[in-house]
Design an enzyme around this catalytic site. Sequence first.
Site, mmCIF file in Angstrom:
data_model
loop_
_atom_site.group_PDB
_atom_site.id
_atom_site.type_symbol
_atom_site.label_atom_id
_atom_site.label_comp_id
_atom_site.label_asym_id
_atom_site.label_seq_id
_atom_site.Cartn_x
_atom_site.Cartn_y
_atom_site.Cartn_z
ATOM 1 N N ASN A 41 0.854 -1.187 0.000
ATOM 2 C CA ASN A 41 0.000 0.000 0.000
ATOM 3 C C ASN A 41 0.900 1.251 0.000
ATOM 4 O OD1 ASN A 41 -1.373 2.273 1.113
ATOM 5 N ND2 ASN A 41 -3.071 0.919 1.632
ATOM 6 N N ASP A 75 -0.097 4.488 -0.074
ATOM 7 C CA ASP A 75 -0.767 5.730 0.355
ATOM 8 C C ASP A 75 0.211 6.690 1.037
ATOM 9 O OD1 ASP A 75 -3.073 4.447 -0.431
ATOM 10 O OD2 ASP A 75 -3.872 4.173 1.582
ATOM 11 N N HIS A 76 1.113 6.127 1.855
ATOM 12 C CA HIS A 76 1.978 7.007 2.652
ATOM 13 C C HIS A 76 3.082 7.649 1.816
ATOM 14 C CE1 HIS A 76 -0.293 6.060 6.135
ATOM 15 N NE2 HIS A 76 -0.158 4.785 5.884
ATOM 16 N N ARG A 103 4.546 18.577 0.104
ATOM 17 C CA ARG A 103 5.127 19.693 -0.656
ATOM 18 C C ARG A 103 4.321 20.012 -1.917
ATOM 19 N NH1 ARG A 103 10.383 20.981 1.274
ATOM 20 N NH2 ARG A 103 9.975 20.841 3.491
ATOM 21 N N HIS A 148 -5.601 3.391 -1.408
ATOM 22 C CA HIS A 148 -6.934 3.662 -0.861
ATOM 23 C C HIS A 148 -7.324 5.081 -1.266
ATOM 24 C CE1 HIS A 148 -9.622 3.736 3.036
ATOM 25 N NE2 HIS A 148 -10.283 4.083 1.958
ATOM 26 N N ARG A 173 -9.499 7.768 -0.641
ATOM 27 C CA ARG A 173 -10.456 8.132 0.415
ATOM 28 C C ARG A 173 -11.360 9.258 -0.056
ATOM 29 N NH1 ARG A 173 -8.626 5.952 5.615
ATOM 30 N NH2 ARG A 173 -10.442 7.000 6.431
ATOM 31 N N ARG A 232 -7.096 12.448 1.075
ATOM 32 C CA ARG A 232 -6.013 12.960 1.926
ATOM 33 C C ARG A 232 -4.636 12.489 1.474
ATOM 34 N NH1 ARG A 232 -7.149 9.472 7.383
ATOM 35 N NH2 ARG A 232 -9.170 10.444 7.201
ATOM 36 N N HIS A 233 -4.578 11.377 0.743
ATOM 37 C CA HIS A 233 -3.263 10.974 0.202
ATOM 38 C C HIS A 233 -3.371 10.678 -1.297
ATOM 39 C CE1 HIS A 233 -5.098 7.255 1.595
ATOM 40 N NE2 HIS A 233 -4.718 7.423 2.846
ATOM 41 N N GLU A 285 -8.547 0.161 -2.940
ATOM 42 C CA GLU A 285 -9.375 0.119 -1.733
ATOM 43 C C GLU A 285 -10.312 1.314 -1.766
ATOM 44 O OE1 GLU A 285 -5.897 -1.597 1.244
ATOM 45 O OE2 GLU A 285 -6.835 0.322 1.644
ATOM 46 N N THR A 340 -8.124 2.615 8.439
ATOM 47 C CA THR A 340 -9.342 1.805 8.452
ATOM 48 C C THR A 340 -9.438 1.041 9.769
ATOM 49 O OG1 THR A 340 -8.833 1.494 6.119
ATOM 50 C CG2 THR A 340 -10.707 0.283 6.981
ATOM 51 N N GLU A 357 -10.679 -9.868 2.782
ATOM 52 C CA GLU A 357 -9.395 -9.539 3.399
ATOM 53 C C GLU A 357 -9.656 -9.459 4.898
ATOM 54 O OE1 GLU A 357 -6.902 -6.525 1.614
ATOM 55 O OE2 GLU A 357 -6.130 -5.939 3.582
ATOM 56 N N HIS A 373 -3.272 -5.220 7.669
ATOM 57 C CA HIS A 373 -3.376 -4.093 8.595
ATOM 58 C C HIS A 373 -2.449 -4.278 9.784
ATOM 59 C CE1 HIS A 373 -4.839 -0.444 10.379
ATOM 60 N NE2 HIS A 373 -5.507 -0.224 9.269
ATOM 61 N N GLY A 374 -1.546 -3.329 9.934
ATOM 62 C CA GLY A 374 -0.656 -3.308 11.089
ATOM 63 C C GLY A 374 0.443 -4.365 11.063
HETATM 64 N N1 PXP Z 1 -5.614 -3.518 3.986
HETATM 65 C C1 PXP Z 1 -6.580 -2.585 4.074
HETATM 66 C C2 PXP Z 1 -7.942 -2.944 3.591
HETATM 67 C C3 PXP Z 1 -6.312 -1.293 4.577
HETATM 68 O O1 PXP Z 1 -7.301 -0.376 4.670
HETATM 69 C C4 PXP Z 1 -5.001 -0.988 4.971
HETATM 70 C C5 PXP Z 1 -4.682 0.402 5.469
HETATM 71 O O2 PXP Z 1 -4.792 1.304 4.433
HETATM 72 C C6 PXP Z 1 -4.017 -1.978 4.847
HETATM 73 C C7 PXP Z 1 -4.360 -3.249 4.382
HETATM 74 C C8 PXP Z 1 -2.593 -1.740 5.222
HETATM 75 O O3 PXP Z 1 -2.465 -1.454 6.574
HETATM 76 P P1 PXP Z 1 -1.069 -0.949 7.139
HETATM 77 O O4 PXP Z 1 -0.799 0.381 6.493
HETATM 78 O O5 PXP Z 1 -1.284 -0.848 8.599
HETATM 79 O O6 PXP Z 1 -0.042 -1.974 6.737
#
Ligand code: PXP
Length: 243
Positions: free
Chosen positions: A9, A11-12, A20, A45, A47, A51-52, A72, A103, A152, A192-193
Amino acid sequence: MKKIRLGVNIDHVATLRNARNDDFPDLLSVSKILKNVGVNNITVHLREDRRHIKDDDVRSLKNENILPLNLEMAATKEMKNFSLEILPSACCIVPERREELTTEGGLDVRNQMNYLNEFLPALNNKTQVSLFVDPDPDQIKAAKELGVSAVELHTGKYSNLFKKNNFHSELEKIKKSAEYCSKIGLNCHAGHGLNFENVKNISLIDEIIELNVGHFLISNAIFVGLEKTIEKFMKIINHPKSK
Ligand code: PXP
């Protein structure tokens, strides 16, 4: 040995770029790095508040087609129309609240059956749809009834409990849920996490075929990349001046 597909992912990366309002770091270059190291999917994702990731990011990731795209998104009409325009390889439906940092829980599929029954068929016909759910057999059963190809499993609670070394019953729920997916013929993904410490237990679950990981991988790149970056910068600024 089974090989788990990895979706990263990004997004970050977009969050850093947006700081910037520029095009660095750009998502396509990052996607090429991910492809070169054997990552299977790019996950983003989009959103509601953008935001990203922005709409044009999704368009260019799809057009450049560096890796299959997993989009996503919330189950809204706007997102459905966008997804049907873009046609990503996969689409993961997530719950979304504007004020949340990330999420924060699985989709309550069971309580939205009527809505999702209307919402999903167009997507199911065009792409591989997964629903992001807590490790709960009833939610998984509801997902199956809706004809999606995968769920998922939300590993956020497990990841939080792992830090307190109190994760065993949540891990058991994830294992049982993954087995149940296999029994009823649903592909099982998780995410996630996840990080270096907690992912091993998840990767040992045979039925889980794909992980989606973001925050840790992008953040850890600071620790493996910062030293090299500073060294290179110092070489440039301390270059002997030519007269
Ligand atoms: N899967 C889904 C559906 C998510 O919403 C996210 C967070 O955007 C992730 C996986 C990845 O989570 P993490 O950034 O904590 O690895």
